[in-house]
Design a protein around this motif. Structure first.
Motif, PDB file in Angstrom:
ATOM      1  N   ILE A 136       0.756  -1.144  -0.053  1.00  0.00           N
ATOM      2  CA  ILE A 136       0.226  -0.161   0.098  1.00  0.00           C
ATOM      3  C   ILE A 136       0.875   1.118  -0.230  1.00  0.00           C
ATOM      4  N   GLU A 137       0.717   1.976  -1.101  1.00  0.00           N
ATOM      5  CA  GLU A 137       1.306   3.304  -1.031  1.00  0.00           C
ATOM      6  C   GLU A 137       0.817   4.099  -0.074  1.00  0.00           C
ATOM      7  N   THR A 138       1.780   4.734   0.987  1.00  0.00           N
ATOM      8  CA  THR A 138       1.593   5.467   1.906  1.00  0.00           C
ATOM      9  C   THR A 138       2.228   6.725   2.055  1.00  0.00           C
ATOM     10  N   ARG A 139       1.670   7.532   2.570  1.00  0.00           N
ATOM     11  CA  ARG A 139       2.574   8.766   2.893  1.00  0.00           C
ATOM     12  C   ARG A 139       3.931   8.780   3.224  1.00  0.00           C
TER      13      ARG A 139
ATOM     14  N   LEU B 226       6.420  10.051   5.503  1.00  0.00           N
ATOM     15  CA  LEU B 226       6.213  10.653   6.722  1.00  0.00           C
ATOM     16  C   LEU B 226       7.311  12.160   6.683  1.00  0.00           C
TER      17      LEU B 226
ATOM     18  N   SER C 210       6.740  14.927   4.459  1.00  0.00           N
ATOM     19  CA  SER C 210       5.440  15.762   4.504  1.00  0.00           C
ATOM     20  C   SER C 210       5.407  16.876   5.100  1.00  0.00           C
TER      21      SER C 210
ATOM     22  N   ALA D 250      -2.732  18.191   3.828  1.00  0.00           N
ATOM     23  CA  ALA D 250      -2.319  16.797   2.897  1.00  0.00           C
ATOM     24  C   ALA D 250      -3.225  16.798   1.627  1.00  0.00           C
TER      25      ALA D 250
END
Lengths: 454, 47
Positions: free
Chosen positions: B7-10, B12, B14, B45
């Motif tokens: 799963i492509e996540t943020r 961190l 950011s 975001a």
């Protein structure tokens, strides 16, 4: 740091430093588990034999794992602990959120109340409008460049001082126009005094309403009683239903507490869902270990299983077209908090303070009445710099145990008040809370995977 | 065969300079007894 677990038929691998989440099969799961400790030839041979596949297939999977490592999505380096030191200096002395104790009195006599029936171990009191207005001014004066400011009307029972609440909101709206700031209000109530005026005003002015309900009637009425000992369920549920019905799509939460009386709290969550409420929060009681309401080690085992069953039930109900939200299972994998927020935690004692009816300042609502933690007051400001420094230094990296924990960037070091009440230090470890928190995050991640159809 | 799905996540990446500080204080949102920083959203975001 890598955390692996199996839940609801999924093999899940979390790379905690990058936040990457991988759903894998049993072969990859075992290869990842041994990747850093077992020679790769031996690992490929062992895992291939275990699952009846060719060694070549296992090696191919090892290649995929190596590629994930190269791309920073597995076994990624900790490149944030160095930032934690700077968190202490982040926007020094800016305050942006306030828990406003408008009433240190309550019309219920709940046995488990951390605030000792709303009095916080002190005298009964209602905040005056003068104190409330000064609190709003204090927040604006200390908010620096922050645009969004937050005020939670809290108690005790804030509806016992409702006219002052409305006047404080009106005053804050005036100050908004003068200053360009934006206030977000929350009301936390036991519901006893909700009427048409409360519903109309709250649904117009409150960004969030937190409604206290513990679930099933017999559970709720066991502890949430009035001073005559009568349960409150039948009086508040119709009012909550009406408030929520008229609230439309604005935010609210049904907020329950589970105790030794109901470690099978899933029944209470589902009871609230069956009443038609679809935004639910159910929290473990926090109290002294010898309190009759305290969760025992046996209870905790039951609770951990209940969290898993809750996640599965949520998936089932979503498929059936009757979904509900559980607060601690909300996880935004692409729009969650930034690294600085995750490192600094809830902001208690620094950017978040509680104000008593007399205008005294405390690090948060759970420290009110603890004299050594008094920060100052809304007229002269924060005078107790040592307490503020203590809270400023309390973050996701300040405890050795947290630095070794995969959930560090999800819990942000946890609740300072829980740590204090469990260990006597805000830098202590509230082990029971850690165990429950980690299970909730495991379930929340599983839900994200399931909802993506992986 | 595909044995690993990610799963492509943020990332961190950011936040810069300590973050903007505009996100909601977690303790104000629902819990009041167990911190829910992970359950919050970034105000910027999606901007």
């Amino acid at each position: 740091m890598v955390h692996q677990y199996k839940l609801n038929g999924y093999d899940i691998v979390l790379d905690s430093c990058s936040g990457s989440i991988h759903v894998v099969d049993d072969v990859a799961y075992d290869l990842i588990a041994g990747y850093k400790t077992v020679p790769h030839d031996e690992l490929a041979r062992t895992v291939a034999g275990r699952y009846g596949i060719g060694e070549g297939e296992a090696r191919e999977c090892l290649g995929d794992i190596a590629e994930l490592e190269r791309s920073g999505k597995l076994f990624s380096e900790d490149d944030f602990t160095a930032l934690a030191e700077g968190v202490k200096d982040r926007a020094p002395n800016v305050i942006k959120a306030m828990c406003l104790h408008v009433a240190h009195t309550c019309n219920l006599n709940c046995a488990y109340c951390f605030a000792s029936q709303g009095k916080y171990h002190g005298e009964r009191a209602l905040m005056t409008l003068e104190v409330g207005k000064r609190a709003i001014d204090f927040l604006i004066e200390n908010s620096g460049t922050r645009h969004n400011l937050e005020v939670d009307f809290f108690g005790g029972e804030p509806l016992m001082n409702w006219d002052v609440v409305k006047q404080i909101v009106a005053y804050a709206r005036e100050r908004e126009r003068e200053t360009g700031k934006h206030f977000r209000f929350t009301l936390t109530t036991n519901g006893m005094l909700i009427d048409d005026d409360v519903i109309e005003f709250s649904n117009r002015e409150m960004n969030n309403v937190v409604l206290s309900l513990d679930g099933r009637r017999e559970i709720h009425d066991r502890l949430r009683v009035d001073y005559a000992g009568n349960g409150s369920y039948d009086r508040i549920v119709p009012k909550f239903k009406e408030l929520v019905r008229r609230r439309g799509d604005r935010e609210y939460y049904m907020r329950g507490t589970f105790t030794h009386a109901n470690p099978d709290f899933l029944k209470d969550v589902l009871h609230m869902a069956d009443l038609g409420f679809d935004r639910l929060s159910m929290e473990p009681v926090v109290c002294a270990p010898d309190d009759p309401a305290a969760l025992t080690d046996e209870d905790i085992k039951i609770v951990l299983g209940q969290y898993e069953q809750l996640a599965v039930e949520m998936l089932k109900r979503k498929k059936e077209g009757r979904p509900f939200i559980f607060y601690h299972y909300m996880l935004d994998l692409t729009g969650g908090p930034c690294i600085y927020k995750r490192l600094s935690g809830c902001g208690s004692g620094t950017e978040y303070v509680a104000v008593t009816p007399w205008g005294d300042l405390y690090p948060c609502h759970q420290f009110v009445g603890e004299e050594k933690y008094k920060l100052g007051d809304i007229w002269s400001g924060v005078g107790n710099e040592s307490v503020r420094d203590e809270f400023r230094s309390c973050n996701a990296c300040s405890r050795p145990e947290c630095r070794e924990c995969w959930a560090q960037l999800y819990c942000s070091g946890g609740c300072a008040a829980n740590a204090y009440h469990a260990t006597g230090s805000i830098n202590g470890i509230y082990k029971q809370g850690c165990e429950l928190f980690k299970k909730r995050i495991e379930c929340a991640i599983m839900l994200q995977i399931a909802e993506r159809g992986m | 065969m595909e044995r690993i799905k990610t799963i492509e996540t943020r990332n961190l990446a950011s936040a810069k300079n300590g973050g903007c500080g505009e996100c909601q204080t977690s303790c104000q949102s629902a819990c009041k007894t167990s911190c829910g920083v992970a359950n919050q959203k970034c105000e910027k975001a999606d901007k």
